[in-house]
Write a protein that holds these residues in place. Structure first.
Motif, PDB file in Angstrom:
ATOM      1  N   THR A  43      39.426  29.801  40.899  1.00 22.08           N
ATOM      2  CA  THR A  43      39.974  30.510  39.665  1.00 22.08           C
ATOM      3  C   THR A  43      39.813  29.446  38.537  1.00 22.08           C
ATOM      4  O   THR A  43      39.663  28.347  38.580  1.00 22.08           O
ATOM      5  N   ILE A  44      39.706  30.165  37.450  1.00 26.26           N
ATOM      6  CA  ILE A  44      39.755  29.408  36.101  1.00 26.26           C
ATOM      7  C   ILE A  44      40.776  28.357  36.103  1.00 26.26           C
ATOM      8  O   ILE A  44      40.415  27.226  35.621  1.00 26.26           O
ATOM      9  N   LYS A  92      50.490  42.026  34.761  1.00 25.93           N
ATOM     10  CA  LYS A  92      50.447  40.484  35.187  1.00 25.93           C
ATOM     11  C   LYS A  92      49.095  39.854  35.208  1.00 25.93           C
ATOM     12  O   LYS A  92      48.821  38.715  34.511  1.00 25.93           O
ATOM     13  N   TYR A  93      48.126  40.533  35.631  1.00 26.91           N
ATOM     14  CA  TYR A  93      46.786  39.804  35.802  1.00 26.91           C
ATOM     15  C   TYR A  93      46.007  40.123  34.339  1.00 26.91           C
ATOM     16  O   TYR A  93      45.223  39.125  33.943  1.00 26.91           O
ATOM     17  N   GLU A  94      46.253  41.063  33.790  1.00 22.36           N
ATOM     18  CA  GLU A  94      45.906  41.067  32.192  1.00 22.36           C
ATOM     19  C   GLU A  94      46.438  40.072  31.355  1.00 22.36           C
ATOM     20  O   GLU A  94      45.550  39.447  30.671  1.00 22.36           O
ATOM     21  N   ARG A  95      47.498  39.695  31.500  1.00 18.19           N
ATOM     22  CA  ARG A  95      48.221  38.644  30.722  1.00 18.19           C
ATOM     23  C   ARG A  95      47.649  37.322  30.978  1.00 18.19           C
ATOM     24  O   ARG A  95      47.139  36.493  30.239  1.00 18.19           O
ATOM     25  N   ILE A 115      42.517  47.822  41.788  1.00 15.35           N
ATOM     26  CA  ILE A 115      44.005  47.508  41.082  1.00 15.35           C
ATOM     27  C   ILE A 115      44.906  48.313  42.076  1.00 15.35           C
ATOM     28  O   ILE A 115      45.797  47.791  42.636  1.00 15.35           O
ATOM     29  N   ILE A 116      44.594  49.395  42.427  1.00 15.78           N
ATOM     30  CA  ILE A 116      45.477  50.436  43.183  1.00 15.78           C
ATOM     31  C   ILE A 116      45.731  49.817  44.566  1.00 15.78           C
ATOM     32  O   ILE A 116      46.959  49.536  45.081  1.00 15.78           O
ATOM     33  N   LEU A 117      44.442  49.348  45.490  1.00 16.57           N
ATOM     34  CA  LEU A 117      44.600  48.854  46.526  1.00 16.57           C
ATOM     35  C   LEU A 117      45.242  47.703  46.779  1.00 16.57           C
ATOM     36  O   LEU A 117      46.153  47.389  47.442  1.00 16.57           O
ATOM     37  N   TYR A 176      43.012  43.046  38.852  1.00 18.17           N
ATOM     38  CA  TYR A 176      43.733  43.179  40.096  1.00 18.17           C
ATOM     39  C   TYR A 176      43.800  41.893  40.394  1.00 18.17           C
ATOM     40  O   TYR A 176      44.521  41.747  41.778  1.00 18.17           O
ATOM     41  N   ASP A 177      43.441  40.847  40.255  1.00 18.84           N
ATOM     42  CA  ASP A 177      43.582  39.322  40.669  1.00 18.84           C
ATOM     43  C   ASP A 177      43.204  38.400  39.613  1.00 18.84           C
ATOM     44  O   ASP A 177      42.873  38.750  38.570  1.00 18.84           O
ATOM     45  N   SER A 178      43.632  36.986  39.775  1.00 19.93           N
ATOM     46  CA  SER A 178      43.083  36.070  39.132  1.00 19.93           C
ATOM     47  C   SER A 178      41.804  35.712  38.713  1.00 19.93           C
ATOM     48  O   SER A 178      40.924  35.991  39.579  1.00 19.93           O
ATOM     49  N   ALA A 179      41.401  35.814  37.382  1.00 20.21           N
ATOM     50  CA  ALA A 179      40.057  35.468  36.950  1.00 20.21           C
ATOM     51  C   ALA A 179      39.358  34.121  37.543  1.00 20.21           C
ATOM     52  O   ALA A 179      40.272  33.262  37.699  1.00 20.21           O
ATOM     53  N   HIS A 180      38.251  34.101  37.999  1.00 18.32           N
ATOM     54  CA  HIS A 180      37.531  33.006  38.560  1.00 18.32           C
ATOM     55  C   HIS A 180      36.325  32.560  37.734  1.00 18.32           C
ATOM     56  O   HIS A 180      36.022  33.146  36.745  1.00 18.32           O
TER      57      HIS A 180
END
Length: 847
Positions: free
Chosen positions: A486-487, A291-294, A157-159, A115-119
């Protein structure tokens, strides 16, 4: 199965005596009170743990953990691989489910909720378990079927997708910046009131826990976690207050980007409450997750994590999830309610299972449940601890058809269903972050045991591994706390190897502090490793043909060989002890120190170092590093290596070096023909060392004897070192200019003070009335009487003292009649120089 149904429906309630115990099981579902009992089908009776002698008292509850060792554990002797198993919270021997002689293991890890960028908190988990996986595969020789899921259907993800969409639409609707700011401020104020209430509730829970008695271990664990939860809530309140202050400061002067940056999350939450139900385009949710999975997969590749054997995406396993839920219902451990399906924790216990194996002290406490489905409120559940397996459709959410109506999977069911689809009813290892223990992993276990209940499944996972939090300023790094890095941001400052070193230097199951101390240690260790390999390479390179070199071992070689063997033993012991990579790296560090001492002694004695024993030391260090993923292994790059195929890619590197050499020769020849000064030639040499060769990955070091030595290195590391040296030089120059400016300002102030002094005659007028026209010395006292000889001596001293005070100004003016103007010009020049140096230093720090 018929016997179990009969016991569940008829015999169990009648056997629950006395009456308060029956009521407790059917109405009060607190695991803290009633959890450990078993159904004995042979005697058709229910046996309760003796620790549950009194009702409704947590003080009577003693935490008892449940784990069934795999077959062959009792055969493991000293030196066996031990892993810290969260099911017991202690180290236990590791034996595959396939048997002690098997090298085949199964491993499931909870993947990202995209749902967002990995940190960096995510990096802690995935890089850490990549290291553990590599050790099991590359050191202990296990063949691992490694499964990772991707949660692409979830509340978060939905929110997030819905809120991002609504916020973008709102900002593009023609609203003025001030209108957006006012709306965001209103949302922040509402969030502040809500968060302040949560803080007070958390304080109340801590206060109540402090008064509770009972099992000391349980009380300590619960109190510590509640105190941590309170700290988190207070931090969130502080972030809301920061957002409010930032929005107030932007009144009348801020840009739209600044307003959204300060209060966008809160504004989006308010918009979602108003209009979220109207977002029905399924593409919005899928595009957001994709998007965020990629991005996550790219981050994992950048960090050097091995790809999983199997990737399971929730949206692709909906049929399996529905079938899984159906079977749990059929086994009597779930019920449908208004289109949703809930796991029945009471019936689960009645079937002889234990709920809350991983974190029994947290069961029943919403404050200790990680953020997710365990926290949502509904009147559809029979018991507060029951959780959703399938959630009925709501406006503004993606849905799938099911036997219970349109809806979507709950949070926990996905992992149980997808892992079971690959592994079946038992797996060796399940891993994840510490915050997933409860409720997520405990619910996973319950779901799987309920699904395989008729097969007698009491233990779906043999070894549960949980990585420690990554903490920053005493708090876990988390998106909900808004304290994450973020990473991708981290990789602008550190190399992937440096980040991996940071985690390898800490126990995998303990918290890690992300800060300057950890970063300094990581950089020092990396420098130690780099220098070791370079020193060995230089020592071996200078020996030429080994067939002509003396190979006889003497005391130095014998001692180094013993240190290599000691390091091998220490590393093995460390890796057997819960994959203790930190201790293994310490052993490697000891070997490096021993090798450096050997090289120094050989150089001091004027003897060449033995290339073969150095090669053994370097090869072993390389092997340990490769096992941890700190250097590439053949498995990381399938196929032939470049070296095995001939010149290959190395031709490009050779050409680049030859081009640089030719260009340098041209420059030197041109300088020579122009009869340039020696410093111009030296500047060209420095440019070759600090610029040209750096980009080629060559470190050129000047030696005291005038002979330079080259070493291969990472261009990024070389650039970073040069930048650090330049920044240090700029900082030193800045401090020097700052000191010069301070001294010059004080000099001017001194001369201004002297210039402001009255003439000597005026300064001494309170003592003398007349002065000698030639010498300037006093001749008469204040009353007008001429001074006698003794008084003249005293007057002369007073005059000389006053003259000496004014002498520096007089001399300075004699040397430069425009003294003050000159000082003003010098001060302005120093200020300009200092401003330029300060800008340079700031730019160097930010880069």
């Amino acid at each position: 199965c018929m016997v179990l149904q009969l016991l569940r429906r008829r015999l169990v309630p009648s056997l629950l005596a006395p009456g308060w115990l029956q009521g407790a099981l059917l109405k009060d579902c607190s695991i803290a009170q009633y959890s450990n009992y078993e159904l004995d089908l042979n005697s058709s009776c229910t046996r309760f743990n003796s620790s549950l002698a009194r009702p409704n008292k947590m003080s009577s509850k003693t935490i008892q953990r449940e784990w069934t060792p795999p077959s062959g554990v009792d055969q493991q002797g000293p030196g066996a691989l031990m892993l810290y198993n969260s099911l017991l919270d202690e180290k236990v021997p590791f034996v595959p489910a396939a048997g002690p002689g098997s090298k085949q293991i199964t491993w499931y890890t909870c993947g990202p909720t995209v749902y967002d960028s990995a940190h960096m908190g995510h990096a802690r988990n995935y890089v850490t378990f990549d290291i553990v996986r590599r050790v099991l595969e590359d050191y202990f020789g296990y063949s691992c079927l490694f499964v990772m899921n991707v949660t692409d259907v979830d509340d978060k993800i939905i929110l997030r997708a819905r809120r991002n969409y609504l916020l973008q639409q709102y900002c593009n609707s023609g609203k003025s910046v001030e209108e957006v700011r006012t709306f965001a401020l209103s949302a922040v104020n509402a969030a502040h009131a809500k968060q302040a209430k949560k803080v007070e509730e958390a304080k109340g829970l801590v206060a109540a826990a402090e008064k509770e008695g009972g099992d000391a271990a349980a009380a300590r664990l619960k109190l510590a976690e509640l105190a941590g939860a309170l700290k988190n809530e207070e931090h969130k309140l502080g972030r809301v207050e920061e957002a409010r202050g930032a929005l107030q400061a932007l009144q009348g002067s801020g840009s739209l980007e600044a307003v959204v940056g300060a209060g966008g999350d809160y504004a989006a939450e308010a918009l979602d409450r108003e209009s979220g139900a109207g977002v029905t385009d399924a593409h919005i949710f899928r595009a957001h997750a994709a998007k965020y999975e990629r991005e996550f997969m790219e981050d994992m590749t950048a960090l050097g994590c091995r790809a999983p054997s199997v990737l399971t995406r929730v949206s692709e396993y909906i049929p399996e999830i529905i079938a899984y839920v159906t079977r749990i219902i059929d086994n009597g451990c779930a019920y449908a309610s208004n289109g949703s399906v809930y796991f029945d924790t009471q019936r689960f216990r009645a079937c002889g299972h234990t709920y809350g194996k991983l974190k029994p002290w947290a069961v029943g406490s919403a404050a200790l449940a990680s953020e997710g489905e365990a926290n949502f409120e509904t009147t559809e559940k029979r018991c507060a601890q029951d959780f959703a397996l399938w959630k009925a459709a709501k406006p503004g959410e993606p849905v799938w058809d099911s036997p219970w109506g349109p809806g979507r999977p709950g949070w926990h069911i996905e992992c149980s269903a997808m892992a079971s689809a690959v592994f079946g009813q038992v797996m060796d290892i399940h891993s994840g972050g510490e915050d997933l223990r409860f409720p997520h992993h405990d619910n996973e276990l319950a779901q799987a045991e309920a699904h395989y209940h008729t097969e007698g499944c009491r233990q779906w996972v043999n070894y549960f591994l949980h990585s420690g939090h990554l903490e920053i300023e005493g708090l876990k790094m988390s998106k909900s706390l808004k304290n994450f890095i973020t990473i991708r941001e981290a990789l602008k400052t550190f190399t992937p190897r440096q980040l991996r070193l940071m985690f390898a230097l800490q126990p995998w199951n303990k918290p890690v502090m992300y800060g300057e101390q950890a970063r300094a240690e990581m950089r020092a260790r990396e420098a130690q490793l780099r220098n070791f390999f370079q020193n060995v390479e230089v020592a071996v390179r200078g020996q030429g043909d080994q067939t002509a070199a003396v190979q006889r071992w003497e005391a130095g070689e014998l001692e180094l060989a013993q240190r290599i063997a000691a390091a091998q033993a220490a590393v093995h012991t460390a890796l057997c002890d819960n994959v203790n990579t930190a201790a293994a790296m310490d052993a490697v560090g000891d070997l490096i120190k021993a090798t450096n001492i050997y090289l120094a002694k050989q150089q001091e004695a004027g003897k060449p170092a033995q290339a073969l024993v150095l090669g053994q030391a370097a090869s072993y260090v390389t092997r340990v590093l490769s096992v941890m993923g700190l250097v590439e292994t053949p498995a990381d790059k399938p196929g032939f290596s470049d070296a095995a195929g001939g010149a290959g890619a190395s031709d490009g590197k050779t050409a680049a070096v030859l081009d640089a050499l030719a260009a340098f020769r041209d420059e030197v020849r041109a300088l020579s023909k122009a009869k340039a000064e020696p410093r111009a030639l030296l500047a060209a040499c420095d440019a070759l060392r600090d610029a040209t060769l750096v980009e080629l990955g060559v470190r050129l070091e000047d030696r005291p004897d005038g002979k330079a030595v080259w070493k291969l290195d990472d261009p990024a590391a070389l650039r970073a070192e040069i930048a650090e040296r330049a920044a240090a030089a700029a900082e030193a120059a800045r401090k020097k200019a700052e000191g010069a400016l301070d001294r010059k300002v004080k000099e001017k102030e001194k001369f201004e003070g002297l210039a402001a002094l009255p003439p000597i005659e005026v300064a001494l007028a309170d003592k003398y009335s007349k002065f000698d026209g030639a010498t300037g010395e006093p001749t008469h006292n204040k009353e007008g009487a001429e001074l006698d000889a003794k008084a003249r001596d005293k007057a002369r001293k007073d005059y000389e003292k006053a003259k000496k005070v004014r002498e520096p100004l007089a001399k300075a003016l004699a040397a430069d009649p425009n003294l003050m103007a000159t000082l003003d010009a010098e001060i302005e020049g120093l200020r300009a120089q200092l401003a330029a140096l300060t800008t340079t230093t700031s730019n160097g720090a930010s880069s």
